[in-house]
Write an enzyme that holds these catalytic residues in place. Structure first.
Site, PDB file in Angstrom:
ATOM      1  N   LYS A   1       0.838  -1.208   0.000  1.00 13.90           N
ATOM      2  CA  LYS A   1       0.000   0.000   0.000  1.00 13.90           C
ATOM      3  C   LYS A   1       0.873   1.259   0.000  1.00 13.90           C
ATOM      4  CE  LYS A   1      -3.698  -2.525   2.240  1.00 13.90           C
ATOM      5  NZ  LYS A   1      -4.355  -2.969   3.466  1.00 13.90           N
TER       6      LYS A   1
ATOM      7  N   GLN B   1      -5.242  -2.112   9.791  1.00 14.73           N
ATOM      8  CA  GLN B   1      -4.858  -3.400   9.213  1.00 14.73           C
ATOM      9  C   GLN B   1      -5.217  -4.522  10.179  1.00 14.73           C
ATOM     10  OE1 GLN B   1      -3.269  -3.437   6.023  1.00 14.73           O
ATOM     11  NE2 GLN B   1      -3.807  -5.603   6.126  1.00 14.73           N
TER      12      GLN B   1
ATOM     13  N   ASP C   1     -11.581   1.665   3.407  1.00 16.59           N
ATOM     14  CA  ASP C   1     -11.680   0.203   3.239  1.00 16.59           C
ATOM     15  C   ASP C   1     -13.127  -0.195   2.949  1.00 16.59           C
ATOM     16  OD1 ASP C   1      -9.404  -1.315   3.203  1.00 16.59           O
ATOM     17  OD2 ASP C   1      -9.208  -1.461   5.391  1.00 16.59           O
TER      18      ASP C   1
END
Ligand code: NAP
Length: 267
Positions: free
Chosen positions: A46, A90, A113
Site C-alpha cells: 500500500k 490493518q 476500506d
C-alpha cells in the site's frame, strides 16, 4: 481485453495525473498493531502504491502491548485531522483489542476500506472487480452471477454490489451441496470465487464457454507458490490469473477510494 495487470497500471497512471495538481497529496493513514507476515506485506504494498501514484501513506505502527484505549485515541486524532483523507486499520488486531470499537471510531467519509455499514466507499476487492469488469465492457444487467464465499469483506459485499448492477445473484458457501454448486456454476455468466481453497473449482464443475471466472482466492501451494481457487486453463471467455489478478485490483481500488475521499473533502 486489457489484462488486470495492464488495467491496474493504466488506472494508477491516471490517478497519478489527477494527483499531481492537488494542493496537498491525498493522504492515507494505516494503523497496525504488532506484526503479522501477511499484514506487513500488504502494508508495504500500500505504501509503495501510494508513493508511485503521488499519494502519501503514513504507517502508524504500535507494538503488541498497545491497549485498546491507546489505539482508539490515535485513530480519533486522525479522524479529526484535516490533513488525513482516509484511515485503515490493518487486520488482524491482537485479541485484547475490540476490532468493531476501533472501526466505529473511523468517520464514514474516511472509511476507505469500505468495511463500515453505510460507508460511502465500496470494499476494495469487490470494487476492484466490478470496476475492472465495467472497464472491459462486461454486460451485468440481467445476467447470472454465482459468488462462492459469504465473508463480510468479499463474498457478501460482492453479492450486494452485483445486485446493484442488476445481476441475478446466487451466493454459495460451505453448506451448499456439491450438486447445487454444479447447477449454479453451470448457469453462471460470472463466477466470483472467494473461498480460499486451492484449486477447489476443478474438472468436477462445468462452466459456460461465455463465462467470466474471477478468482479471488490466494492459496499457498506445496510448491511454495500462490494459486487461486479455480484450476487454471478453463475453456471460458475470461479467467483471471493468480497471482497478478484480483490482488492488483484490490490494491488499486484502495487508492481510488483514497482519491475519492480527498476529492469529497476538497470540493
Ligand atoms: P473467509 O472469511 O475464510 O471466508 C471463506 C468463505 O468461503 C466462507 O463464506 C465459507 O463458507 C466459504 N467456503 C469455504 N469452503 C467452501 C467450499 N468448499 N465451498 C463453498 N464455500 C466455501 O475468507 P475471505 O476473507 O473471504 O477470503 C477468501 C479468499 O480470498 C482467501 O483465499 C483470501 O486470501 C482471498 N482474498 C484475496 C483478496 C485479494 O485481493 N485477492 C482479498 C481478500 C481475500 P461458510 O461461511 O459457510 O464458512
Amino acid at each position: 481485453m486489457e489484462t488486470m495487470k495492464e488495467y491496474a497500471a493504466r488506472r494508477k497512471k491516471e490517478l497519478s495525473a489527477l494527483a499531481s495538481p492537488c494542493l496537498r497529496k491525498p493522504t492515507l493513514s494505516i494503523f497496525q498493531v504488532g506484526h503479522d507476515a501477511g499484514s506487513d506485506a500488504y502494508i508495504k504494498g500500500k505504501i509503495k502504491d501510494a508513493a508511485e501514484i503521488g499519494f502519501l501513506a503514513i504507517h502508524r505502527w504500535f507494538d503488541e502491548t498497545t491497549s485498546e484505549g491507546e489505539l482508539l485515541a490515535a485513530v480519533e486524532k486522525d479522524a479529526i485531522d484535516e490533513g488525513i483523507d482516509g484511515i485503515i486499520v490493518q487486520l488482524p488486531l491482537p485479541k485484547t483489542i475490540d476490532e468493531s470499537r476501533i472501526s466505529k471510531s473511523i468517520p464514514l467519509e474516511k472509511d476507505v476500506d469500505g468495511f463500515i455499514f453505510d460507508s460511502p466507499y465500496w470494499p476494495c476487492t469487490p470494487k476492484g472487480i466490478v470496476d475492472y469488469l465495467a472497464a472491459a465492457g462486461f454486460d451485468f444487467r440481467g445476467k447470472n452471477a454465482t459468488v462462492l464465499g459469504r465473508s463480510n469483506i468479499v463474498g457478501k459485499p460482492m453479492a450486494r454490489i452485483l445486485l446493484s448492477k442488476d445481476m441475478n445473484v446466487t451466493v454459495l458457501h460451505s453448506k451448499t451441496s456439491e450438486d447445487d454448486k454444479r447447477f449454479y456454476l453451470a448457469h453462471a455468466d460470472l463466477v466470483v470465487s472467494a473461498i480460499g481453497r486451492l484449486g477447489y473449482l476443478d474438472g468436477r464443475f462445468d462452466f459456460k464457454k461465455s463465462a467470466y471466472l474471477i478468482d479471488v482466492g490466494i492459496n499457498r501451494g506445496e510448491d511454495g507458490k500462490l494459486h487461486g481457487d479455480i484450476l487454471p486453463g478453463r475453456d471460458v471467455a475470461y479467467q483471471s490469473p493468480v497471482p497478478g489478478g484480483v490482488g492488483l485490483l484490490t490494491r488499486l481500488a484502495l487508492m481510488e477510494n483514497v482519491y475519492e475521499a480527498y476529492s469529497r473533502r476538497n470540493k
